[in-house]
Design a protein around this motif. Structure first.
Motif, PDB file in Angstrom:
ATOM      1  N   LEU A 227       0.846  -1.209   0.000  1.00  0.00           N
ATOM      2  CA  LEU A 227       0.000   0.000   0.000  1.00  0.00           C
ATOM      3  C   LEU A 227       0.877   1.254   0.000  1.00  0.00           C
ATOM      4  O   LEU A 227       1.989   1.238   0.506  1.00  0.00           O
ATOM      5  CB  LEU A 227      -0.908   0.005   1.237  1.00  0.00           C
ATOM      6  CG  LEU A 227      -1.944  -1.122   1.320  1.00  0.00           C
ATOM      7  CD1 LEU A 227      -2.640  -1.094   2.689  1.00  0.00           C
ATOM      8  CD2 LEU A 227      -2.963  -0.998   0.186  1.00  0.00           C
ATOM      9  N   SER A 228       0.320   2.336  -0.538  1.00  0.00           N
ATOM     10  CA  SER A 228       1.116   3.562  -0.721  1.00  0.00           C
ATOM     11  C   SER A 228       0.546   4.756   0.027  1.00  0.00           C
ATOM     12  O   SER A 228      -0.658   4.848   0.266  1.00  0.00           O
ATOM     13  CB  SER A 228       1.194   3.939  -2.207  1.00  0.00           C
ATOM     14  OG  SER A 228       1.966   3.002  -2.903  1.00  0.00           O
ATOM     15  N   GLY A 229       1.443   5.664   0.329  1.00  0.00           N
ATOM     16  CA  GLY A 229       1.107   7.019   0.734  1.00  0.00           C
ATOM     17  C   GLY A 229       1.885   7.971  -0.167  1.00  0.00           C
ATOM     18  O   GLY A 229       2.542   7.536  -1.109  1.00  0.00           O
ATOM     19  N   VAL A 230       1.796   9.261   0.165  1.00  0.00           N
ATOM     20  CA  VAL A 230       2.481  10.250  -0.672  1.00  0.00           C
ATOM     21  C   VAL A 230       3.391  11.105   0.194  1.00  0.00           C
ATOM     22  O   VAL A 230       2.932  11.832   1.094  1.00  0.00           O
ATOM     23  CB  VAL A 230       1.476  11.145  -1.435  1.00  0.00           C
ATOM     24  CG1 VAL A 230       2.222  12.167  -2.281  1.00  0.00           C
ATOM     25  CG2 VAL A 230       0.564  10.291  -2.301  1.00  0.00           C
ATOM     26  N   HIS A 231       4.681  11.004  -0.075  1.00  0.00           N
ATOM     27  CA  HIS A 231       5.677  11.816   0.633  1.00  0.00           C
ATOM     28  C   HIS A 231       5.639  13.240   0.076  1.00  0.00           C
ATOM     29  O   HIS A 231       5.516  13.419  -1.135  1.00  0.00           O
ATOM     30  CB  HIS A 231       7.060  11.187   0.428  1.00  0.00           C
ATOM     31  CG  HIS A 231       8.147  11.825   1.233  1.00  0.00           C
ATOM     32  ND1 HIS A 231       8.723  13.019   0.880  1.00  0.00           N
ATOM     33  CD2 HIS A 231       8.762  11.431   2.368  1.00  0.00           C
ATOM     34  CE1 HIS A 231       9.657  13.328   1.770  1.00  0.00           C
ATOM     35  NE2 HIS A 231       9.693  12.368   2.685  1.00  0.00           N
TER      36      HIS A 231
ATOM     37  N   PRO B 203       4.906   9.264  -4.350  1.00  0.00           N
ATOM     38  CA  PRO B 203       4.328   8.013  -3.854  1.00  0.00           C
ATOM     39  C   PRO B 203       5.392   7.076  -3.298  1.00  0.00           C
ATOM     40  O   PRO B 203       6.484   6.956  -3.862  1.00  0.00           O
ATOM     41  CB  PRO B 203       3.679   7.399  -5.104  1.00  0.00           C
ATOM     42  CG  PRO B 203       3.507   8.531  -6.054  1.00  0.00           C
ATOM     43  CD  PRO B 203       4.634   9.483  -5.781  1.00  0.00           C
ATOM     44  N   ALA B 204       5.040   6.419  -2.197  1.00  0.00           N
ATOM     45  CA  ALA B 204       5.966   5.480  -1.553  1.00  0.00           C
ATOM     46  C   ALA B 204       5.138   4.409  -0.871  1.00  0.00           C
ATOM     47  O   ALA B 204       4.082   4.697  -0.291  1.00  0.00           O
ATOM     48  CB  ALA B 204       6.834   6.212  -0.534  1.00  0.00           C
ATOM     49  N   THR B 205       5.622   3.180  -0.924  1.00  0.00           N
ATOM     50  CA  THR B 205       4.893   2.082  -0.292  1.00  0.00           C
ATOM     51  C   THR B 205       5.267   1.958   1.179  1.00  0.00           C
ATOM     52  O   THR B 205       6.321   2.452   1.629  1.00  0.00           O
ATOM     53  CB  THR B 205       5.203   0.742  -0.977  1.00  0.00           C
ATOM     54  OG1 THR B 205       6.579   0.414  -0.744  1.00  0.00           O
ATOM     55  CG2 THR B 205       4.929   0.803  -2.481  1.00  0.00           C
ATOM     56  N   LEU B 206       4.427   1.236   1.901  1.00  0.00           N
ATOM     57  CA  LEU B 206       4.721   0.961   3.306  1.00  0.00           C
ATOM     58  C   LEU B 206       6.043   0.207   3.439  1.00  0.00           C
ATOM     59  O   LEU B 206       6.840   0.481   4.340  1.00  0.00           O
ATOM     60  CB  LEU B 206       3.566   0.146   3.915  1.00  0.00           C
ATOM     61  CG  LEU B 206       3.712  -0.248   5.379  1.00  0.00           C
ATOM     62  CD1 LEU B 206       3.972   0.958   6.279  1.00  0.00           C
ATOM     63  CD2 LEU B 206       2.468  -1.013   5.848  1.00  0.00           C
TER      64      LEU B 206
END
Lengths: 180, 180
Positions: free
Chosen positions: B120-124, B129-132
């Protein structure tokens, strides 16, 4: 910062515990993972530090303190550990290093070195004349350099795994061309 | 090396003990000695790692796992610790970091992350975008980078004291221009 004998002995005394905290029970394949080529893995670093205890720092300090007719240091073999420690476990090396270092720090303290004795010199085979104080300072810095090397060798195993974070993690690109 | 969740949790769990072994009872002025300018002393590094526990890694992991409408991470303040820890002792920071890290590693393990959740990803805010999984790998590398930094900051205090050994001790000239 000026050299301080008691500070130096303190830092030297902490290195085995620091490496044990970092490396004890470290799962495979991390103990043997290096930065590539001839660079040292964590296992190699502990072996190299053992070599230092057995063949380098205290041996050279004794040569200086003896002030004999020949105060040249023997050359140091940076790869002695590779044959010596084949088949050993990292945990056993950590235990051996801790004992050797504890003995050597106790020996260092037993000498009750004075400013005059710290100023005595020997001759390094490559670097030329060097004082006992410089030797002891180099011993401290050598420990810290190899501690940083262990951290760097471990960090680089995740060079790809960090994905976009690479540019924020300078350790991943430190020593891309190994030095010394 | 491929990312391994249990290996990562293991390494993260060892950092407080490693820093305690290296830094506990470290005599003055070593705890506050840096590489100059805005670079971090050992005291600063432990404070910065505390900031990471309180405001960065687990907070961002929760944002990713929530998969809400806004998965952007808040920017990270690299100098939060400077005001936060004025007047504190290094030993008290080491104790605080150990507790925070133990809690966060326990939390990480309690999540029982699957390959799907690690993807799963978030956004730095800067890196995109970066994954867990990438976040967790970066957490590990961040620890190791700052451990190397502590060793380097300490080593450089003896830059002059080592005399002729300088060329054999590359840590003394690492990061002469601080990066990141």
């Amino acid at each position: 910062m000026r050299f301080d004998l008691e500070h130096s002995a303190h830092i030297l005394s902490r290195t085995p515990g620091t490496l044990r905290a970092l490396l004890e029970e470290l799962p495979e394949p991390w103990p043997r993972a290096s930065e590539g080529g001839d660079t040292f893995s964590p296992f190699d670093v502990v072996g190299h530090l053992i070599d230092g205890e057995e063949t380098d720092w205290v041996v050279r300090a004794r040569i200086i303190l003896a002030q004999g007719s020949d105060s040249r240091f023997a050359p140091y073999d940076r790869f002695r550990h590779r044959a010596r420690n084949a088949g050993r476990s990292l945990d056993s090396l950590l235990t051996e290093f801790a004992q050797l270092r504890a003995d050597n720090v106790a020996l260092l303290r037993s000498w009750r070195l004075t400013p005059a004795s710290l100023g005595l010199s020997g001759v390094h085979p490559t670097l030329g004349p060097a004082t006992l104080q410089e030797l002891l300072a180099a011993w401290v810095v050598h420990d810290l350099g190899h501690l940083a090397q262990v951290a760097r060798a471990m960090a680089k195993q995740y060079r790809e795994a960090v994905g976009p974070w690479g540019p924020f993690l300078p350790i991943l690109t430190d020593h891309e061309l190994p030095r010394s």
